[in-house]
Design an enzyme around this catalytic site. Structure first.
Site, PDB file in Angstrom:
ATOM      1  N   LYS A 155       8.612   1.678 -75.422  1.00 24.34           N
ATOM      2  CA  LYS A 155       9.677   2.577 -74.972  1.00 24.34           C
ATOM      3  C   LYS A 155      10.954   1.766 -74.790  1.00 24.34           C
ATOM      4  O   LYS A 155      11.084   1.015 -73.836  1.00 24.34           O
ATOM      5  CB  LYS A 155       9.325   3.277 -73.664  1.00 24.34           C
ATOM      6  N   SER A 213       9.102  -0.418 -71.317  1.00 29.35           N
ATOM      7  CA  SER A 213      10.501  -0.359 -70.956  1.00 29.35           C
ATOM      8  C   SER A 213      11.041  -1.695 -70.422  1.00 29.35           C
ATOM      9  O   SER A 213      11.153  -2.656 -71.157  1.00 29.35           O
ATOM     10  CB  SER A 213      10.692   0.788 -69.945  1.00 29.35           C
ATOM     11  N   ASP A 215      11.043 -14.179 -77.539  1.00 30.92           N
ATOM     12  CA  ASP A 215      12.064 -14.485 -78.540  1.00 30.92           C
ATOM     13  C   ASP A 215      12.755 -15.821 -78.290  1.00 30.92           C
ATOM     14  O   ASP A 215      13.272 -16.442 -79.232  1.00 30.92           O
ATOM     15  CB  ASP A 215      13.104 -13.364 -78.592  1.00 30.92           C
TER      16      ASP A 215
END
Length: 591
Positions: free
Chosen positions: A347, A322, A333
């Site tokens: 999740k 999460s 990224d």
């Protein structure tokens, strides 16, 4: 008249429950305002006229009338009286059954307990749970809690609580049964991969203090590499992180290990603030997307970062979930640091809590959107997006897994859910003898006894062969026993032979010979696991004397394979830069 009242009651509840499909707005997180968090949130209902097309509303109303008609017919004509509340809740749960595992109807007590996790204190066992394959599963035991001390692990499936089967329970139901006043105990029966039979753990509840940063310090003084552990995202996370980073920066760091293993998530706003400590201001951290294009909402890094430019390694594992995946995904990224470990939990769903009109004792927890990291990857793994993963289209899952995305520097990363690491660490699972020593509190109990006789234990303490011999004697005194996989199978065979005297006459002697080898098998297993047992003993003894600091500095920073790999990579700047410059290899982890 009674029928009309009953019909109105059913229609009111049905409309209240179904009407949430119109509510798609997202709220800002703050204690006073409606809360949106990675695991649970709350918003104010919006006007359905502004969010739902007319044809969809008309179709919904027609089906509500069908539901209403069936409920009324059952009430009028069924052979026995049916409780209106039970009938209504059964209908609502039927609706929610076709949604994801996290969309559920909650009683107020479970809502209150969910809120406790963001406020830093509750009474219970100290672990996060989730639903996997329709079974209540431990996602991560929290450090320094009863759950971790007795040896409960991520991936353990809880099949009974105090002898009651968990089949059919929601995670809220299971949590409610496991929590309770500090000092009381609960018996958990779990199934663990690699262990042939269910295990029972008696766990004493305690007051769980939910500090976000349980430890930070220097992992390698010579090379100026620091270690920072974050165990959850609560209201105090960013404040604790800033304090820790400010102190660590005084060492003129050459590298930082940011440990998110076992971190099950928490508040979205805290995830944004945590990422902002490592990213330049104005970088996209995550965005959410619901069913309507206009529902997209983007979250950017804010303020001045405290640790930029210098090498950064984020440690993750299968229990990193999460909010932790948001932070690790943003760092990956933007090519800000390396991700080392195992593919994360996967999740990435936005849950919000909805109040229902004139229903003070229930809340609706509903998934309203998905999370996407800056490259466009969805965090959510497909197989945990439904209450019935066995019915999923395998081809659809494979397609999502092969989608290619790129980082800011052009590295290739892949979809399919979770965050795949740049460097994979092979995990060494506990052997059956180690599992049972943890389960039966052998390490903990020996440490208590040993420290009572040796109260002065330094942080560089080593478990000698003499202490290992003492531990073996302790095991004999405590009559420590367990069953190997071979022993379980032999017992099964013996039960079969007992039912057939002829077969017993033929095979009985061979069975006896095999059983005579069990003790030898156990001795070989102990010798094979001896060094791991030594390490666990060292951790138990140091933790007993020095608390969590003893475990971190005496065990984790000294010989944890994840930490050692991170140190090795950051010591060699060329190796660190080389990994960041290469295309990201598709995940080969076996999580």
């Amino acid at each position: 008249m009674a029928d009309r009242r009953f019909k109105a009651y059913l229609l009111f509840i049905a409309v209240a429950a179904l009407g949430v499909v119109w509510v798609v707005g997202l709220g800002q997180a703050s204690p006073q305002e409606p809360v949106q968090i990675v695991q649970v949130g709350q918003v104010q209902p919006q006007d359905p006229e502004t969010t739902e097309p007319q044809p969809r509303r008309e179709t919904l109303y027609r089906n509500i009338k069908l539901l209403d008609g069936i409920a009324l017919r059952v009430a009028q004509s069924y052979m026995e009286d049916v409780d209106p509340k039970e009938l209504t809740h059964a209908g609502i749960n039927g609706m929610l059954d076709i949604l994801d595992p996290f969309s559920v109807l909650m009683e107020m007590q479970y809502y209150n307990r969910l809120m406790e996790t963001t406020q830093g204190r509750y009474e219970g066992l100290g672990m996060s749970i989730d639903m996997r394959d329709d079974t209540v599963t431990i996602v991560a035991p929290m450090e320094g809690t009863p759950a971790m001390r007795v040896g409960l692990q991520a991936g353990d499936k809880v099949i009974k609580i105090d002898g009651e089967s968990t089949e059919g329970m929601t995670t809220e139901d299971a949590s409610g049964k496991m929590r309770g006043p500090a000092g009381t105990s609960v018996l958990l029966t779990i199934v663990r991969v690699g262990i042939p039979e269910p295990l029972e753990f008696t766990v004493e509840r305690a007051v769980i203090e939910l500090n976000s940063v349980p430890y930070y310090g220097m992992a390698d003084e010579k090379n100026k590499i620091a270690y920072l552990r974050l165990s959850k995202f609560s209201e105090t996370t960013s404040e604790e992180l800033r304090e820790a980073l400010t102190e660590l920066n005084k060492n003129d760091l050459n590298g930082l290990i940011f440990d998110l293993r076992g971190n099950g998530g928490g508040l979205l706003e805290q995830a944004i603030e945590a990422a902002s400590l490592f990213l330049d201001e104005g970088k996209l951290v995550v965005y959410t997307q619901g069913k309507d294009p206009e529902s997209q909402k983007k979250y950017f890094s804010t303020g001045n970062p405290l640790y930029t430019k210098k090498p950064l390694v984020v440690l993750v594992d299968a229990a990193t979930a999460s909010a932790s995946e948001i932070v690790s995904g943003a760092i990956q990224d933007w090519d800000r640091g390396l991700i080392i470990g195992n593919t994360t939990f996967g999740k990435g769903l936005v849950q919000q809590i909805f109040s229902l009109p004139e229903q003070d004792d229930i809340r609706l927890k509903l998934t309203t959107a998905k999370y996407y990291v800056p490259s466009g990857r969805c965090i959510q793994k497909p197989h945990i997006s439904t209450k019935h993963p066995e019915e999923m289209d395998e081809e659809l899952t494979e397609v999502e897994d092969t989608q290619v995305y790129t980082t800011g520097a052009g590295r290739e990363v892949y979809g399919g859910g979770g965050i795949a690491p740049d460097v994979i660490i092979e995990r060494n699972p506990y052997t059956p003898v180690e599992v049972n020593m943890l389960r039966q509190s052998m390490y903990f109990d020996f440490a208590v006894e040993y420290v009572s006789q040796h109260p002065t234990i330094p942080l560089d303490y080593e478990v000698t062969d003499e202490v290992m011999d003492q531990f073996q004697g302790f095991l004999k005194r405590r009559e420590f026993s367990y069953k190997t996989a071979t022993e379980v199978e032999l017992n099964n065979i013996r039960e079969i032979l007992t039912e057939d005297s002829t077969k017993m006459e033929i095979f009985g002697s061979y069975l006896g010979e095999l059983e005579a080898l069990i003790d030898k098998e156990k001795e070989l297993e102990y010798q094979k696991a001896k060094e791991d047992i030594r390490r666990s003993l060292r951790g138990a003894i140091l933790n007993n004397v020095h608390g969590e600091r003893g475990w971190y500095e005496g065990v984790l920073l000294r010989d944890d394979p994840y930490v050692l790999k991170a140190i090795d990579i950051m010591k060699e700047r060329e190796e660190y830069s080389k990994i960041l410059a290469t295309n990201h290899v598709k995940d080969q982890d076996s999580n």
